[in-house]
Enzyme design. Structure first.
Site, PDB file in Angstrom:
ATOM      1  N   ASP A   1      -1.283   6.559  -5.449  1.00  0.00           N
ATOM      2  CA  ASP A   1      -2.348   7.570  -5.555  1.00  0.00           C
ATOM      3  C   ASP A   1      -1.886   8.628  -6.544  1.00  0.00           C
ATOM      4  O   ASP A   1      -0.760   9.124  -6.427  1.00  0.00           O
ATOM      5  CB  ASP A   1      -2.574   8.236  -4.191  1.00  0.00           C
ATOM      6  CG  ASP A   1      -2.892   7.226  -3.106  1.00  0.00           C
ATOM      7  OD1 ASP A   1      -4.040   6.759  -3.060  1.00  0.00           O
ATOM      8  OD2 ASP A   1      -1.975   6.890  -2.325  1.00  0.00           O
TER       9      ASP A   1
ATOM     10  N   HIS B   1       0.822  -1.211   0.000  1.00  0.00           N
ATOM     11  CA  HIS B   1       0.000   0.000   0.000  1.00  0.00           C
ATOM     12  C   HIS B   1       0.861   1.269   0.000  1.00  0.00           C
ATOM     13  O   HIS B   1       1.635   1.495   0.925  1.00  0.00           O
ATOM     14  CB  HIS B   1      -0.879  -0.035   1.249  1.00  0.00           C
ATOM     15  CG  HIS B   1      -1.814   1.110   1.392  1.00  0.00           C
ATOM     16  ND1 HIS B   1      -1.854   1.915   2.498  1.00  0.00           N
ATOM     17  CD2 HIS B   1      -2.774   1.574   0.548  1.00  0.00           C
ATOM     18  CE1 HIS B   1      -2.794   2.822   2.363  1.00  0.00           C
ATOM     19  NE2 HIS B   1      -3.373   2.643   1.191  1.00  0.00           N
TER      20      HIS B   1
ATOM     21  N   GLU C   1      -4.535   4.282  -7.993  1.00  0.00           N
ATOM     22  CA  GLU C   1      -5.753   4.961  -7.523  1.00  0.00           C
ATOM     23  C   GLU C   1      -5.859   6.358  -8.108  1.00  0.00           C
ATOM     24  O   GLU C   1      -4.948   7.180  -7.983  1.00  0.00           O
ATOM     25  CB  GLU C   1      -5.769   5.045  -5.993  1.00  0.00           C
ATOM     26  CG  GLU C   1      -7.061   5.742  -5.524  1.00  0.00           C
ATOM     27  CD  GLU C   1      -7.217   5.845  -4.024  1.00  0.00           C
ATOM     28  OE1 GLU C   1      -6.497   5.171  -3.266  1.00  0.00           O
ATOM     29  OE2 GLU C   1      -8.087   6.645  -3.618  1.00  0.00           O
TER      30      GLU C   1
ATOM     31  N   GLU D   1       0.608  -0.321  -4.674  1.00  0.00           N
ATOM     32  CA  GLU D   1      -0.527   0.599  -4.844  1.00  0.00           C
ATOM     33  C   GLU D   1      -0.008   2.021  -4.795  1.00  0.00           C
ATOM     34  O   GLU D   1       1.009   2.302  -4.136  1.00  0.00           O
ATOM     35  CB  GLU D   1      -1.534   0.361  -3.698  1.00  0.00           C
ATOM     36  CG  GLU D   1      -2.866   1.064  -3.847  1.00  0.00           C
ATOM     37  CD  GLU D   1      -3.018   2.338  -3.049  1.00  0.00           C
ATOM     38  OE1 GLU D   1      -4.109   2.912  -3.059  1.00  0.00           O
ATOM     39  OE2 GLU D   1      -2.020   2.798  -2.420  1.00  0.00           O
TER      40      GLU D   1
ATOM     41  N   HIS E   1      -0.600  10.998  -1.866  1.00  0.00           N
ATOM     42  CA  HIS E   1      -1.902  10.613  -1.313  1.00  0.00           C
ATOM     43  C   HIS E   1      -2.792  11.797  -0.945  1.00  0.00           C
ATOM     44  O   HIS E   1      -3.951  11.876  -1.359  1.00  0.00           O
ATOM     45  CB  HIS E   1      -1.708   9.727  -0.075  1.00  0.00           C
ATOM     46  CG  HIS E   1      -2.995   9.354   0.572  1.00  0.00           C
ATOM     47  ND1 HIS E   1      -3.601  10.118   1.547  1.00  0.00           N
ATOM     48  CD2 HIS E   1      -3.829   8.299   0.355  1.00  0.00           C
ATOM     49  CE1 HIS E   1      -4.736   9.556   1.911  1.00  0.00           C
ATOM     50  NE2 HIS E   1      -4.900   8.445   1.212  1.00  0.00           N
TER      51      HIS E   1
HETATM   52  O1  G3P Z   1      -5.932   0.860  -1.815  1.00  0.00           O
HETATM   53  C1  G3P Z   1      -6.785   1.150  -0.774  1.00  0.00           C
HETATM   54  C2  G3P Z   1      -6.492   2.437  -0.065  1.00  0.00           C
HETATM   55  O2  G3P Z   1      -5.388   3.060  -0.645  1.00  0.00           O
HETATM   56  C3  G3P Z   1      -7.608   3.376  -0.020  1.00  0.00           C
HETATM   57  O3  G3P Z   1      -7.437   4.390   0.933  1.00  0.00           O
HETATM   58  O4  G3P Z   1      -6.831   6.606   1.715  1.00  0.00           O
HETATM   59  O5  G3P Z   1      -5.109   4.832   1.617  1.00  0.00           O
HETATM   60  O6  G3P Z   1      -5.947   5.861  -0.473  1.00  0.00           O
HETATM   61  P1  G3P Z   1      -6.277   5.461   0.939  1.00  0.00           P
HETATM   62 CA    CA Z   2      -4.726   4.749  -2.143  1.00  0.00          CA
END
Ligand code: G3P
Ligand code: CA
Length: 291
Positions: free
Chosen positions: A70, A41, A151, A68, A83
């Site tokens: 953002d 993550h 994301e 993962e 993020h």
């Molecule tokens: O991938 C799931 C997670 O990233 C969603 O929440 O706030 O960490 O982007 P956040």
């Molecule tokens: Ca995320």
């Protein structure tokens, strides 16, 4: 509900060292993998500053292929990996640009953001780490032979960001056959995800959240995965997700977040999830391999 949906308990009873459903024919049953996929993550973000190249390098070093991130957009229209919608928590922006509160990503140019230290807040060992552009980030994912859960973050702040992300992914070679299998685009915004699906129907998509069971079939028109918080799921919810088929004729899958301890990792595995998104991928791996 699909007549042939296989429950998590039934799969366990079969003692299945199994693979995902081998085809997408209309009567193929959902069969879950032997173990969920583990996704680092924001990279291996317990051990390196989130959403930096160092974080995905750390995931690779630990032996994980899925990461993962953002994606958001700067004032001058560049895509960057970060993020929060502002730069304050994960960079030294308050020191470098003291008069620019509230330090929103969208109010800074890419040249300004490139000056920021995105590592020292985490540890002096990472001083000088940068907020990566999406292009630079994709090249590092490629270099590390990794796979990406991308994301679309805060898309309401960035009109047209979906097409722009797809253009960048295309330019970097990520929308062709083999790379496409190493990519999932997810968002908390159903509208944004619908747009991604319409622009590039072949791409795999994931909705972040927990739609009510009776609304899942609507989501299945544009998303291949449902990705809720671990606190919001149960074996029955996971089974209801698996019972449906998505836009590519395959059973929906479910990745859950953000699981950072062994007990929760085992619990969601027993619920039948397909993926576990975690800041501590090594902790999850050990938990899954020792029970
Ligand atoms: O991938 C799931 C997670 O990233 C969603 O929440 O706030 O960490 O982007 P956040
Ligand atoms: Ca995320």
């Amino acid at each position: 509900m699909h007549a042939h949906a296989v429950t998590a308990a039934a799969v366990a009873a079969l003692g299945a060292a199994v693979l995902l459903s081998p085809d997408s024919s209309s009567d193929a049953r959902f069969v879950r993998a032997a173990q969920p996929t583990v996704i680092a993550h924001r990279g291996a973000s317990a051990y390196a500053p989130e959403n930096t190249l160092a974080a995905i390098d750390k995931a690779a070093k630990l032996g994980f292929s899925w990461v993962e991130n953002d994606v958001q957009r700067t004032k001058d229209g560049r895509l960057v990996v970060i993020h929060d919608d502002n730069l304050a928590r994960t960079t030294n922006v308050e020191d470098v640009f003291p008069g620019r509160a509230p330090w929103k990503v969208k109010d800074f140019t890419s040249a300004e953001i490139a000056k920021l230290d995105a590592g020292s807040w985490f540890s002096p060992d990472y001083a000088g780490a940068r907020v990566p552009t999406l292009e630079r980030y994709m090249r590092q994912v490629e270099r590390n032979h990794e796979k990406l859960l991308l994301e679309v973050k805060n898309p309401e702040l960035y009109p047209g960001i979906e097409a722009q992300i797809l253009k960048t992914l295309s330019n970097e070679g990520w929308l062709n056959g083999t790379h496409r299998n190493r990519l999932i685009v997810q968002s908390f915004s159903a509208d944004s995800l619908r747009t991604v699906h319409q622009l590039k129907p072949a791409l795999t998509t994931g909705y972040l959240g927990r739609p009510a069971e009776d609304e899942l079939s609507g989501y299945a028109r544009f998303t291949d995965l449902i990705n809720p918080s671990y606190a919001d799921i149960s074996a029955s919810y996971v089974s209801n997700v698996h019972a449906l088929k998505g836009p590519h004729g395959k059973h929906l899958r479910l990745f859950t977040w953000t699981v950072n301890d062994a007990a929760t990792a085992r619990q969601v595995r027993d619920y039948g999830v397909d993926g576990i998104i975690t800041n501590k991928p090594d902790v999850v791996r050990t938990a899954l391999s020792t029970s």
